[in-house]
Design a protein around this motif. Structure first.
Motif, mmCIF file in Angstrom:
data_model
loop_
_atom_site.group_PDB
_atom_site.id
_atom_site.type_symbol
_atom_site.label_atom_id
_atom_site.label_comp_id
_atom_site.label_asym_id
_atom_site.label_seq_id
_atom_site.Cartn_x
_atom_site.Cartn_y
_atom_site.Cartn_z
ATOM 1 N N HIS A 10 -3.320 8.541 2.362
ATOM 2 C CA HIS A 10 -3.930 8.213 1.079
ATOM 3 C C HIS A 10 -4.975 9.254 0.737
ATOM 4 C CE1 HIS A 10 -5.039 5.737 -2.267
ATOM 5 N NE2 HIS A 10 -6.304 5.759 -1.899
ATOM 6 N N ASP A 19 0.836 -1.211 0.000
ATOM 7 C CA ASP A 19 0.000 0.000 0.000
ATOM 8 C C ASP A 19 0.869 1.260 0.000
ATOM 9 O OD1 ASP A 19 -2.333 -1.484 -0.043
ATOM 10 O OD2 ASP A 19 -2.716 -1.269 2.116
ATOM 11 N N SER A 20 1.910 1.239 0.817
ATOM 12 C CA SER A 20 2.812 2.379 0.891
ATOM 13 C C SER A 20 3.505 2.600 -0.454
ATOM 14 C CB SER A 20 3.852 2.145 1.987
ATOM 15 O OG SER A 20 4.784 3.192 2.029
ATOM 16 N N ARG A 60 5.054 8.790 4.592
ATOM 17 C CA ARG A 60 4.139 8.977 3.467
ATOM 18 C C ARG A 60 2.978 9.858 3.880
ATOM 19 N NH1 ARG A 60 7.993 7.958 1.360
ATOM 20 N NH2 ARG A 60 8.763 5.881 1.119
ATOM 21 N N THR A 99 2.104 9.225 -6.104
ATOM 22 C CA THR A 99 2.703 10.545 -5.921
ATOM 23 C C THR A 99 3.711 10.833 -7.023
ATOM 24 O OG1 THR A 99 2.381 10.435 -3.525
ATOM 25 C CG2 THR A 99 4.032 11.995 -4.323
ATOM 26 N N GLN A 123 1.122 4.157 -2.898
ATOM 27 C CA GLN A 123 0.985 5.584 -2.630
ATOM 28 C C GLN A 123 2.188 6.347 -3.176
ATOM 29 O OE1 GLN A 123 0.085 6.386 1.492
ATOM 30 N NE2 GLN A 123 -1.549 4.864 1.521
#
Length: 159
Positions: A148, A96-97, A145, A104, A100
Motif C-alpha cells: 500500500h 483491502d487487496s 500486490r 492501481t 489496492q
C-alpha cells in the motif's frame, strides 16, 4: 421430493446439490425404486444452511466445519464465533487487496490517453518485470500486490 424440487426449495442448483453430495458435504440422498434422488425437509434445511454459509463467502471446508458445529449440540458458541471472526479477517484482507487493485487500475487509467494511438501506458506497466523487492503472497489465480502506498513509475511516453 426430487432434486429439482429440493433445488427450488433451497435455492441451491441441482448441479451443486450433486457436487455437495459427491464431496461429502451432504449425505447421499435416499433413492427411489427408479434410482432418483429423494429429499426431505431435513435435507432442504441443510441445503439452505449451506447456501447461506456460501452466500457469506465461507469456503466449502469452512462450511463443513460450520455444519459440524451446527450438528454438535455440545458445541460452544465461542467455536462458531472464532470461525466467523477468522473468515471476517480474511474478507477484510481481500477487500483491502481489492481496494489496492482498484487504486492501481485508476492510476493506470488516468495515465492512458485512450485515443487512436497505439502507445498505452497500461500495457507498458503490465509488461514490466516484477521488481523482486516484495515477497509475493500465497495466491491462486492472481498476482501479488504491491505494498500500500507504492507509487507507479510513470511509464515512458513516446507521444
Amino acid at each position: 421430493m426430487n432434486i429439482g424440487e429440493a433445488s427450488k426449495a433451497s435455492r441451491v442448483s441441482a448441479k451443486m446439490i450433486r457436487y455437495y453430495e459427491q464431496i461429502g458435504l451432504i449425505p447421499a440422498a435416499q433413492r427411489t425404486a427408479s434410482g432418483y434422488r429423494a429429499y426431505g425437509r431435513v435435507d432442504v434445511h441443510r441445503l439452505h444452511f449451506i447456501r447461506r454459509a456460501r452466500d457469506l463467502g465461507f469456503s466449502v471446508a469452512e462450511t463443513s466445519n460450520l455444519l459440524s458445529l451446527w450438528n454438535d449440540r455440545s458445541r460452544q458458541s465461542a467455536d462458531v464465533k472464532r470461525l466467523a471472526q477468522a473468515h471476517l479477517a480474511e474478507l477484510d484482507r481481500r477487500i483491502d487487496s481489492m481496494r489496492q487493485m482498484a487504486g492501481t487500475l485508476k492510476a493506470l487509467i488516468r495515465c492512458c490517453a485512450g485515443d487512436e494511438r497505439p502507445n498505452c501506458p497500461i500495457l507498458q506497466i503490465l509488461e514490466q518485470p516484477d521488481d523482486g523487492c516484495v515477497e509475493p503472497e500465497a495466491r491462486t489465480g492472481g498476482v501479488a500486490r504491491r505494498p500500500h502506498g507504492h507509487r507507479l513509475a510513470k511509464p515512458a511516453s513516446s507521444y
